[in-house]
Design a protein around this motif. Structure first.
Motif, mmCIF file in Angstrom:
data_model
loop_
_atom_site.group_PDB
_atom_site.id
_atom_site.type_symbol
_atom_site.label_atom_id
_atom_site.label_comp_id
_atom_site.label_asym_id
_atom_site.label_seq_id
_atom_site.Cartn_x
_atom_site.Cartn_y
_atom_site.Cartn_z
ATOM 1 N N VAL A 169 0.818 -1.202 0.000
ATOM 2 C CA VAL A 169 0.000 0.000 0.000
ATOM 3 C C VAL A 169 0.858 1.260 0.000
ATOM 4 O O VAL A 169 0.445 2.319 -0.473
ATOM 5 N N TYR A 170 2.092 1.143 0.491
ATOM 6 C CA TYR A 170 2.979 2.310 0.575
ATOM 7 C C TYR A 170 3.531 2.718 -0.790
ATOM 8 O O TYR A 170 3.908 3.871 -0.976
ATOM 9 N N LYS A 171 3.621 1.776 -1.735
ATOM 10 C CA LYS A 171 4.365 2.074 -2.952
ATOM 11 C C LYS A 171 3.696 1.614 -4.241
ATOM 12 O O LYS A 171 4.016 2.135 -5.298
ATOM 13 N N MET A 172 2.788 0.666 -4.203
ATOM 14 C CA MET A 172 2.187 0.155 -5.435
ATOM 15 C C MET A 172 0.736 0.572 -5.617
ATOM 16 O O MET A 172 0.213 0.538 -6.727
ATOM 17 N N TRP A 173 0.082 0.924 -4.518
ATOM 18 C CA TRP A 173 -1.322 1.320 -4.585
ATOM 19 C C TRP A 173 -1.453 2.833 -4.521
ATOM 20 O O TRP A 173 -0.711 3.499 -3.815
ATOM 21 N N GLY A 174 -2.439 3.357 -5.247
ATOM 22 C CA GLY A 174 -2.755 4.773 -5.220
ATOM 23 C C GLY A 174 -4.243 4.974 -5.061
ATOM 24 O O GLY A 174 -5.018 4.004 -4.958
ATOM 25 N N PRO A 175 -4.712 6.217 -5.035
ATOM 26 C CA PRO A 175 -6.152 6.480 -4.839
ATOM 27 C C PRO A 175 -7.043 5.777 -5.855
ATOM 28 O O PRO A 175 -8.079 5.203 -5.480
ATOM 29 N N ASP A 176 -6.681 5.826 -7.132
ATOM 30 C CA ASP A 176 -7.547 5.233 -8.152
ATOM 31 C C ASP A 176 -7.609 3.717 -8.034
ATOM 32 O O ASP A 176 -8.697 3.116 -8.071
ATOM 33 N N SER A 177 -6.444 3.069 -7.905
ATOM 34 C CA SER A 177 -6.440 1.608 -7.814
ATOM 35 C C SER A 177 -7.111 1.134 -6.527
ATOM 36 O O SER A 177 -7.810 0.109 -6.511
ATOM 37 N N MET A 178 -6.928 1.891 -5.434
ATOM 38 C CA MET A 178 -7.579 1.506 -4.182
ATOM 39 C C MET A 178 -9.098 1.558 -4.320
ATOM 40 O O MET A 178 -9.814 0.639 -3.898
ATOM 41 N N ARG A 179 -9.604 2.609 -4.923
ATOM 42 C CA ARG A 179 -11.062 2.718 -5.103
ATOM 43 C C ARG A 179 -11.581 1.620 -6.035
ATOM 44 O O ARG A 179 -12.638 1.035 -5.783
ATOM 45 N N ASP A 180 -10.840 1.354 -7.113
ATOM 46 C CA ASP A 180 -11.285 0.325 -8.065
ATOM 47 C C ASP A 180 -11.343 -1.047 -7.400
ATOM 48 O O ASP A 180 -12.289 -1.816 -7.614
ATOM 49 N N ALA A 181 -10.317 -1.371 -6.600
ATOM 50 C CA ALA A 181 -10.277 -2.678 -5.942
ATOM 51 C C ALA A 181 -11.345 -2.787 -4.861
ATOM 52 O O ALA A 181 -12.014 -3.829 -4.733
ATOM 53 N N LEU A 182 -11.542 -1.729 -4.096
ATOM 54 C CA LEU A 182 -12.571 -1.770 -3.044
ATOM 55 C C LEU A 182 -13.963 -1.917 -3.635
ATOM 56 O O LEU A 182 -14.831 -2.568 -3.037
ATOM 57 N N ALA A 183 -14.185 -1.335 -4.807
ATOM 58 C CA ALA A 183 -15.502 -1.452 -5.447
ATOM 59 C C ALA A 183 -15.837 -2.899 -5.780
ATOM 60 O O ALA A 183 -17.019 -3.272 -5.861
ATOM 61 N N LEU A 184 -14.806 -3.737 -5.943
ATOM 62 C CA LEU A 184 -15.003 -5.143 -6.290
ATOM 63 C C LEU A 184 -14.861 -6.070 -5.085
ATOM 64 O O LEU A 184 -14.988 -7.291 -5.226
ATOM 65 N N SER A 185 -14.592 -5.504 -3.907
ATOM 66 C CA SER A 185 -14.293 -6.296 -2.716
ATOM 67 C C SER A 185 -15.456 -6.303 -1.734
ATOM 68 O O SER A 185 -16.284 -5.386 -1.719
ATOM 69 N N ASP A 186 -15.482 -7.327 -0.908
ATOM 70 C CA ASP A 186 -16.454 -7.424 0.173
ATOM 71 C C ASP A 186 -15.838 -7.098 1.530
ATOM 72 O O ASP A 186 -16.563 -6.827 2.489
ATOM 73 N N ALA A 187 -14.505 -7.150 1.621
ATOM 74 C CA ALA A 187 -13.828 -6.958 2.897
ATOM 75 C C ALA A 187 -12.475 -6.284 2.678
ATOM 76 O O ALA A 187 -11.898 -6.355 1.582
ATOM 77 N N LEU A 188 -11.985 -5.629 3.734
ATOM 78 C CA LEU A 188 -10.668 -5.001 3.724
ATOM 79 C C LEU A 188 -9.937 -5.389 4.995
ATOM 80 O O LEU A 188 -10.499 -5.295 6.093
ATOM 81 N N PHE A 189 -8.682 -5.813 4.843
ATOM 82 C CA PHE A 189 -7.806 -6.086 5.980
ATOM 83 C C PHE A 189 -6.604 -5.147 5.900
ATOM 84 O O PHE A 189 -6.051 -4.922 4.819
ATOM 85 N N CYS A 190 -6.170 -4.632 7.043
ATOM 86 C CA CYS A 190 -4.965 -3.812 7.105
ATOM 87 C C CYS A 190 -4.480 -3.766 8.548
ATOM 88 O O CYS A 190 -5.204 -4.171 9.469
ATOM 89 N N ASN A 191 -3.250 -3.270 8.753
ATOM 90 C CA ASN A 191 -2.816 -2.975 10.109
ATOM 91 C C ASN A 191 -2.915 -1.468 10.342
ATOM 92 O O ASN A 191 -3.316 -0.713 9.451
ATOM 93 N N SER A 192 -2.565 -1.019 11.531
ATOM 94 C CA SER A 192 -2.778 0.379 11.880
ATOM 95 C C SER A 192 -1.904 1.322 11.062
ATOM 96 O O SER A 192 -2.291 2.469 10.802
ATOM 97 N N TYR A 193 -0.721 0.865 10.635
ATOM 98 C CA TYR A 193 0.153 1.698 9.803
ATOM 99 C C TYR A 193 -0.396 1.799 8.386
ATOM 100 O O TYR A 193 -0.461 2.878 7.797
ATOM 101 N N GLU A 194 -0.798 0.664 7.841
ATOM 102 C CA GLU A 194 -1.364 0.645 6.485
ATOM 103 C C GLU A 194 -2.666 1.429 6.420
ATOM 104 O O GLU A 194 -2.979 2.060 5.401
ATOM 105 N N ALA A 195 -3.435 1.404 7.515
ATOM 106 C CA ALA A 195 -4.708 2.114 7.545
ATOM 107 C C ALA A 195 -4.526 3.599 7.279
ATOM 108 O O ALA A 195 -5.333 4.223 6.583
ATOM 109 N N LYS A 196 -3.462 4.186 7.815
ATOM 110 C CA LYS A 196 -3.225 5.620 7.623
ATOM 111 C C LYS A 196 -2.986 5.944 6.148
ATOM 112 O O LYS A 196 -3.426 6.986 5.647
ATOM 113 N N VAL A 197 -2.290 5.050 5.434
ATOM 114 C CA VAL A 197 -2.054 5.271 4.009
ATOM 115 C C VAL A 197 -3.359 5.120 3.230
ATOM 116 O O VAL A 197 -3.654 5.916 2.330
ATOM 117 N N ILE A 198 -4.135 4.113 3.563
ATOM 118 C CA ILE A 198 -5.424 3.923 2.902
ATOM 119 C C ILE A 198 -6.321 5.132 3.129
ATOM 120 O O ILE A 198 -7.002 5.613 2.209
#
Length: 305
Positions: A169-198
């Motif tokens: 999430v720090y280097k390969m994902w961006g706003p557009d790809s994150m939104r596109d993937a979430l639109a197709l997902s039912d769930a999201l997992f992350c840790n507290s550090y990754e959450a801030k980037v998301i």
């Protein structure tokens, strides 16, 4: 598994891990001594899939490795019971490798070689057969564009899909790809550090505000925060023996969660069982060296259920 039909399909890196322990991280141009060093099979895809398979969940690994991937590690994966017809060797590519450095406070720094999983789109091979038959599909580290394509291809098959970008999430994902993937997902997992980037990617204040059936933010020794069908709740940390190595703890958490679902527990109970599974893995060095028996997980989690 005998029938080759997975309950869970996992997309992510299959990696060779070098795990190094030091007392403290060096300053710039400073050298510190290595206290211990080991080389093990690892990678987010491997860790989740192998742990789930060892816990008894019919699981497929969907991943690309280099032509140099050691046969002994492939045999180790196969011996766990994994469905492996979609682990593809790519000749001319080096396999993914991670150098993981832990200090005395169990903080980590990682240097990572992506291998073919980091640029899977250029290979022109869609790994969708197992995901199309699965009840759950988990997408962790790898190329966002490839995963979004796979999600779109299998979306109609009925599987519940979870996005778990992890350190990518720090280097390969961006706003557009994150939104596109979430639109197709039912769930999201992350840790507290990754959450801030998301949260920065999406322009929101709290990752738990994301409108999905399940959002999980792991918080180490503090346990986990989750939103299940709109209801926020705390998931306790399940304690075990003293921790030696945090490598793979989050991956074991995911494996334990899916094992809970496979065995008929509800989502909250499965998250408690996830925490109990992770508590075993940190007790030894390496992500796959201390996978518990399912009965041990149930016993350790019992007072929290």
């Amino acid at each position: 598994m005998a029938d080759g039909i997975p309950f869970l399909s996992v997309y992510g890196h299959v990696t060779i891990d070098q795990i190094i322990s030091i007392d403290r991280f060096p300053e710039m141009n400073e050298t510190v001594d290595v206290l211990s060093k080991s080389t093990t099979l690892g990678g987010t895809g491997t860790n989740i899939a192998v742990a789930a398979a060892k816990l008894g969940v019919p699981t497929a690994i969907c991943s690309f490795v280099g032509g140099d991937f050691p046969q002994r590690y492939e045999d180790e994966m196969r011996g766990s019971g994994l469905i492996m017809d979609e682990m593809v060797r790519v000749d001319g590519c080096e396999s993914s490798q991670a150098i993981v450095v832990n200090d005395s406070m169990m903080r980590q720094k990682v240097v990572f070689n992506q291998g073919p999983q980091g640029s899977a789109s250029r290979l022109g091979v869609m790994l969708t057969e197992n995901a199309s038959k699965s009840s759950h599909v988990h997408f962790c580290t790898g190329e966002p564009a490839y995963y979004i394509s796979v999600m779109g291809a299998v979306r109609g098959a009925g599987a519940r899909m979870a996005l778990d970008p992890a350190q990518e999430v720090y280097k390969m994902w961006g706003p557009d790809s994150m939104r596109d993937a979430l639109a197709l997902s039912d769930a999201l997992f992350c840790n507290s550090y990754e959450a801030k980037v998301i949260e920065r990617h999406l322009g929101i204040g709290d990752v738990l505000d994301i409108d999905k059936a399940l959002v999980v933010r792991t918080e180490g020794e503090a346990g986990s925060a989750a939103k299940i069908d709109g209801e926020r709740m705390r998931v306790p940390a399940v304690k075990g023996r003293a921790a030696k190595d945090a490598t793979g703890a989050g991956d074991a958490y995911r494996a334990g969660f899916y094992c809970g679902l496979y065995n008929g527990f509800d989502v909250y109970e499965a998250l408690v069982l996830a925490s109990a599974t992770a508590s075993f893995v940190v007790e030894e060095v390496g992500a796959l060296t201390n996978i518990p028996e399912w009965e041990e997980v149930l016993e350790r989690a019992d007072r929290h259920l």
